[in-house]
Design a protein around this motif. Structure first.
Motif, PDB file in Angstrom:
ATOM      1  N   ILE A 107     115.989  32.542-112.813  1.00 35.88           N
ATOM      2  CA  ILE A 107     116.855  32.152-111.701  1.00 35.88           C
ATOM      3  C   ILE A 107     117.996  31.277-112.203  1.00 35.88           C
ATOM      4  O   ILE A 107     119.159  31.432-111.791  1.00 35.88           O
ATOM      5  N   ASP A 108     117.674  30.351-113.120  1.00 39.04           N
ATOM      6  CA  ASP A 108     118.709  29.476-113.672  1.00 39.04           C
ATOM      7  C   ASP A 108     119.739  30.264-114.471  1.00 39.04           C
ATOM      8  O   ASP A 108     120.950  29.985-114.401  1.00 39.04           O
ATOM      9  N   GLN A 109     119.275  31.241-115.249  1.00 43.55           N
ATOM     10  CA  GLN A 109     120.205  32.053-116.036  1.00 43.55           C
ATOM     11  C   GLN A 109     121.112  32.892-115.138  1.00 43.55           C
ATOM     12  O   GLN A 109     122.301  33.042-115.415  1.00 43.55           O
ATOM     13  N   LEU A 110     120.553  33.420-114.054  1.00 44.74           N
ATOM     14  CA  LEU A 110     121.362  34.201-113.124  1.00 44.74           C
ATOM     15  C   LEU A 110     122.408  33.319-112.453  1.00 44.74           C
ATOM     16  O   LEU A 110     123.573  33.726-112.284  1.00 44.74           O
ATOM     17  N   TYR A 111     122.005  32.119-112.096  1.00 47.65           N
ATOM     18  CA  TYR A 111     122.948  31.160-111.491  1.00 47.65           C
ATOM     19  C   TYR A 111     124.069  30.828-112.474  1.00 47.65           C
ATOM     20  O   TYR A 111     125.253  30.795-112.111  1.00 47.65           O
ATOM     21  N   ASP A 112     123.700  30.607-113.743  1.00 49.66           N
ATOM     22  CA  ASP A 112     124.703  30.294-114.767  1.00 49.66           C
ATOM     23  C   ASP A 112     125.632  31.489-114.999  1.00 49.66           C
ATOM     24  O   ASP A 112     126.842  31.311-115.215  1.00 49.66           O
ATOM     25  N   LEU A 113     125.089  32.698-114.933  1.00 53.54           N
ATOM     26  CA  LEU A 113     125.917  33.886-115.121  1.00 53.54           C
ATOM     27  C   LEU A 113     126.928  34.031-114.002  1.00 53.54           C
ATOM     28  O   LEU A 113     128.101  34.364-114.241  1.00 53.54           O
ATOM     29  N   GLU A 114     126.508  33.774-112.776  1.00 55.23           N
ATOM     30  CA  GLU A 114     127.431  33.843-111.636  1.00 55.23           C
ATOM     31  C   GLU A 114     128.551  32.816-111.803  1.00 55.23           C
ATOM     32  O   GLU A 114     129.725  33.113-111.545  1.00 55.23           O
ATOM     33  N   ASN A 115     128.198  31.609-112.227  1.00 53.97           N
ATOM     34  CA  ASN A 115     129.213  30.576-112.451  1.00 53.97           C
ATOM     35  C   ASN A 115     130.157  30.966-113.580  1.00 53.97           C
ATOM     36  O   ASN A 115     131.377  30.765-113.485  1.00 53.97           O
ATOM     37  N   LEU A 116     129.584  31.512-114.657  1.00 56.20           N
ATOM     38  CA  LEU A 116     130.400  31.899-115.797  1.00 56.20           C
ATOM     39  C   LEU A 116     131.386  32.992-115.411  1.00 56.20           C
ATOM     40  O   LEU A 116     132.559  32.947-115.791  1.00 56.20           O
ATOM     41  N   ALA A 117     130.919  33.969-114.644  1.00 59.20           N
ATOM     42  CA  ALA A 117     131.803  35.055-114.202  1.00 59.20           C
ATOM     43  C   ALA A 117     132.904  34.515-113.300  1.00 59.20           C
ATOM     44  O   ALA A 117     134.077  34.903-113.435  1.00 59.20           O
ATOM     45  N   TYR A 118     132.561  33.622-112.400  1.00 59.43           N
ATOM     46  CA  TYR A 118     133.545  33.036-111.480  1.00 59.43           C
ATOM     47  C   TYR A 118     134.590  32.221-112.244  1.00 59.43           C
ATOM     48  O   TYR A 118     135.803  32.371-112.015  1.00 59.43           O
ATOM     49  N   LEU A 119     134.138  31.377-113.156  1.00 64.37           N
ATOM     50  CA  LEU A 119     135.060  30.536-113.909  1.00 64.37           C
ATOM     51  C   LEU A 119     135.946  31.364-114.837  1.00 64.37           C
ATOM     52  O   LEU A 119     137.150  31.104-114.957  1.00 64.37           O
ATOM     53  N   SER A 120     135.356  32.363-115.481  1.00 64.30           N
ATOM     54  CA  SER A 120     136.120  33.209-116.407  1.00 64.30           C
ATOM     55  C   SER A 120     137.207  33.976-115.675  1.00 64.30           C
ATOM     56  O   SER A 120     138.336  34.106-116.163  1.00 64.30           O
ATOM     57  N   GLU A 121     136.895  34.468-114.495  1.00 65.57           N
ATOM     58  CA  GLU A 121     137.883  35.202-113.703  1.00 65.57           C
ATOM     59  C   GLU A 121     138.997  34.267-113.247  1.00 65.57           C
ATOM     60  O   GLU A 121     140.178  34.618-113.273  1.00 65.57           O
ATOM     61  N   GLY A 122     138.625  33.058-112.838  1.00 67.42           N
ATOM     62  CA  GLY A 122     139.614  32.101-112.362  1.00 67.42           C
ATOM     63  C   GLY A 122     140.572  31.648-113.449  1.00 67.42           C
ATOM     64  O   GLY A 122     141.743  31.368-113.176  1.00 67.42           O
ATOM     65  N   LEU A 123     140.092  31.589-114.671  1.00 66.33           N
ATOM     66  CA  LEU A 123     140.936  31.123-115.772  1.00 66.33           C
ATOM     67  C   LEU A 123     142.056  32.097-116.116  1.00 66.33           C
ATOM     68  O   LEU A 123     143.024  31.717-116.780  1.00 66.33           O
TER      69      LEU A 123
END
Length: 220
Positions: free
Chosen positions: A48-64
């Motif tokens: 669950i933690d890894q999935l949460y981190d992946l969602e954050n990583l995808a969101y941040l990477s797209e925003g950058l």
């Protein structure tokens, strides 16, 4: 759907005959979703933690991609930290991000998919009235949604679960989520409709349009 609507509802009939309306096919909301195979979860082995981190990583990477300044610098630090977390767990970050993007795109595609056979059909569908805006003279268009709270108190349903209803007469409505049966001609016309919300306007994607012959109080 047992809410009384006598005080706010006006029955109306349009130019099509009552006999024609009675030949309408009763459909359910599931009939508006094309059949498809189950969507396989590519992240079932992540915690669950890894999935949460992946969602954050995808969101941040797209925003950058379109962001600069102090916030971008902070986001770059967070992206680097999250990337290191996955690398330390022996996980391929690039592959996970590509899978995440593809998974989300497939969900969007399925949510927007419509049933081609619905084009031109005379149908009868039960749902809840969500006026696009209130007016003292009544409404002549509204969104028909499958459950109470849709689009306002909770995220909107998928586009293929929202029907834009056009009337050629006005209907008096002083509240949202009145339960009704709507009879009319269905067309496949994906569009976006502006909905008046407490905090402004919201653009709602819609998969179907229904030109109403008649609207009746909901009865099973």
């Amino acid at each position: 759907m047992n809410r009384s609507i006598c005080a706010v509802f006006i029955f109306f009939s349009m130019t099509v005959s009552l006999a024609a309306a009675e030949t309408a096919q009763i459909i359910k909301w599931d009939n508006l979703i094309p059949p498809s195979s189950p969507l396989e979860d590519p992240f079932k082995d992540l915690t669950i933690d890894q999935l949460y981190d992946l969602e954050n990583l995808a969101y941040l990477s797209e925003g950058l991609k379109n962001r600069q300044g102090p916030n971008a610098s902070k986001d770059k630090e967070n992206v680097a930290k999250l990337t290191e977390f996955f690398k330390s767990a022996k996980l391929d970050v690039e592959s996970l991000l590509a899978q995440y993007t593809g998974f989300q795109e497939e969900i969007v595609r399925r949510n927007r998919a419509v049933v081609g056979d619905m084009e031109g059909r005379l149908v009868r569908l039960a749902g809840y009235v969500l006026p696009l805006e209130f007016s003292g003279s009544g409404v002549n268009e509204f969104l028909l949604v499958p459950y109470i709270g849709a689009c306002i108190h909770v995220p909107p349903p998928p586009p293929n679960q929202i029907v834009y209803v056009r009337l050629n007469q006005t209907m008096n409505v002083d509240d949202s989520y009145i339960p009704v049966w709507v009879t009319g001609k269905m067309t496949i016309k994906p569009t976006n409709k502006d909905l008046s919300l407490v905090d402004g306007q919201g653009s709602i994607p819609v998969g179907y349009t229904l030109d109403a012959i008649r609207v009746d109080p909901y009865k099973k």
